[in-house]
Design an enzyme around this catalytic site. Sequence first.
Site, PDB file in Angstrom:
ATOM      1  NE  ARG A  70      -1.633  -2.198   2.768  1.00 23.98           N
ATOM      2  CZ  ARG A  70      -1.814  -2.890   2.532  1.00 23.98           C
ATOM      3  NH1 ARG A  70      -2.394  -3.510   1.939  1.00 23.98           N
ATOM      4  NH2 ARG A  70      -1.168  -4.272   2.631  1.00 23.98           N
ATOM      5  CB  THR A  71       3.500   2.059   2.055  1.00 23.99           C
ATOM      6  OG1 THR A  71       2.991   2.367   3.453  1.00 23.99           O
ATOM      7  CG2 THR A  71       4.244   3.740   2.521  1.00 23.99           C
ATOM      8  CE  LYS A  99      26.740  -4.614  -8.242  1.00 27.66           C
ATOM      9  NZ  LYS A  99      26.839  -3.223  -9.241  1.00 27.66           N
ATOM     10  NE  ARG A 120       7.495   1.126   4.474  1.00 21.83           N
ATOM     11  CZ  ARG A 120       6.050  -0.074   4.748  1.00 21.83           C
ATOM     12  NH1 ARG A 120       6.033  -0.725   4.479  1.00 21.83           N
ATOM     13  NH2 ARG A 120       4.976   1.006   4.823  1.00 21.83           N
ATOM     14  CG  HIS A 148       4.177   3.706   9.026  1.00 23.52           C
ATOM     15  ND1 HIS A 148       4.250   4.660   7.880  1.00 23.52           N
ATOM     16  CD2 HIS A 148       3.670   3.027   8.102  1.00 23.52           C
ATOM     17  CE1 HIS A 148       3.854   4.040   6.737  1.00 23.52           C
ATOM     18  NE2 HIS A 148       3.642   2.897   6.956  1.00 23.52           N
TER      19      HIS A 148
HETATM   20  C1  NCD Z   1       2.421  -1.170   7.921  1.00 26.68           C
HETATM   21  C2  NCD Z   1       4.001  -1.209   8.544  1.00 26.68           C
HETATM   22  O1  NCD Z   1       4.331  -1.533   7.528  1.00 26.68           O
HETATM   23  O2  NCD Z   1       3.889  -0.537   9.976  1.00 26.68           O
HETATM   24  N1  NCD Z   1       1.790  -0.801   6.935  1.00 26.68           N
HETATM   25  C3  NCD Z   1       1.710  -0.595   6.457  1.00 26.68           C
HETATM   26  O3  NCD Z   1       2.267   0.398   6.215  1.00 26.68           O
HETATM   27  N2  NCD Z   1       0.087   0.211   5.794  1.00 26.68           N
HETATM   28  C4  NCD Z   1       1.685  -2.515   9.560  1.00 26.68           C
HETATM   29  C5  NCD Z   1       2.343  -3.320   8.958  1.00 26.68           C
HETATM   30  O4  NCD Z   1       3.041  -3.764   8.581  1.00 26.68           O
HETATM   31  O5  NCD Z   1       1.458  -3.943  10.094  1.00 26.68           O
END
Ligand code: NCD
Length: 323
Positions: A70-71, A99, A120, A148
């Site tokens: 999703r993100t 590498k 991320r 997040h």
């Molecule tokens: C979350 C995350 O990556 O922390 N996912 C997301 O971005 N919607 C929650 C999760 O992975 O449980």
Amino acid sequence: MPRSNVRNTPYRMKLTGSRSAKLSVKSLVSILDLNEADIDLLLRRADAPSPHGSLQGKQVALLFYENSTRTYNSFQTAVHQLNGTVCGFSGVEGTSVLKGESLHDTIKMFENYADLIVLRHPNDGAARWAADISSVPVINAGDGQNEHPTQTLLDLFAIKKTQGRLDNLKVALVGDLKYGRTVRSLSQALSLYPGNTLYLVNPPFLPLPEPLKQWLREKGVKIEERGSLEEVMSLADICYVTRIQKERMSGVDEFLRVEDSYRLTRRHLTGVKANLKVLHPLPRVKEIAVEVDSTPYAHYFAQARGGVQVRRALLELIAGRGD
Ligand code: NCD
């Protein structure tokens, strides 16, 4: 100068008002980088998206060192909607990270290619560190078990839309509160608004960290630790369920002692408030039974729909041309 008819429509006027507004920050690393005015601006902008391609001629680097559905895709979709382009990677397979290239060097490369970096990373604090060394803004798309903030913005968007406010709410935080970064950011965000109560419902080994609990109390958030879902369902306005963060645990034993320790089912939804909404950052594993999806309380897929709108608003305000 007289305005044209188009400029005088209410939709246009709304945009004119918010377009001149700015965020108080250049990067977004922690949800607490934002103040209430920033959050209000972002949520209003997300609710009435600009029709303009304000990222025209701009490139956004999506650097995802950890899994994401999703993100990653909502950021990519938002950039495309704004007529910008993306570069980067989703997973380190196929990159020079394998590498042995450092995060430092990767950031220094991508600031040459992009006007904004979305990062991320599995390490807590990686986004703050990247923002400190980067010459272009950095948005934290999740750093380890730390924060997040863009997920929190879409959580707040869903809460505001369904409850009409962000204050004086009773919010149950359910699941892995030890390793879950979404609950850390969300609980901190809710501390910005008066009168909020958090019910913490977690398996014994996965509590919200004590220093964070203490900090929240000092900020005026009422914290109530509850042993089971049954104890909170009739009280809550929002039930925010999270999965067990298996990948952040020290070993399989740690996972096995909490696996299947909680699960929201239809049985929990009798006698609840009419305004209750069940939220989840997703992905869901087993912690919400599929039978809940068809109830009027399930809001997790609608919540995720807001992800593009919120991230689009954020991208515009951080990197948009503003014209
Ligand atoms: C979350 C995350 O990556 O922390 N996912 C997301 O971005 N919607 C929650 C999760 O992975 O449980």
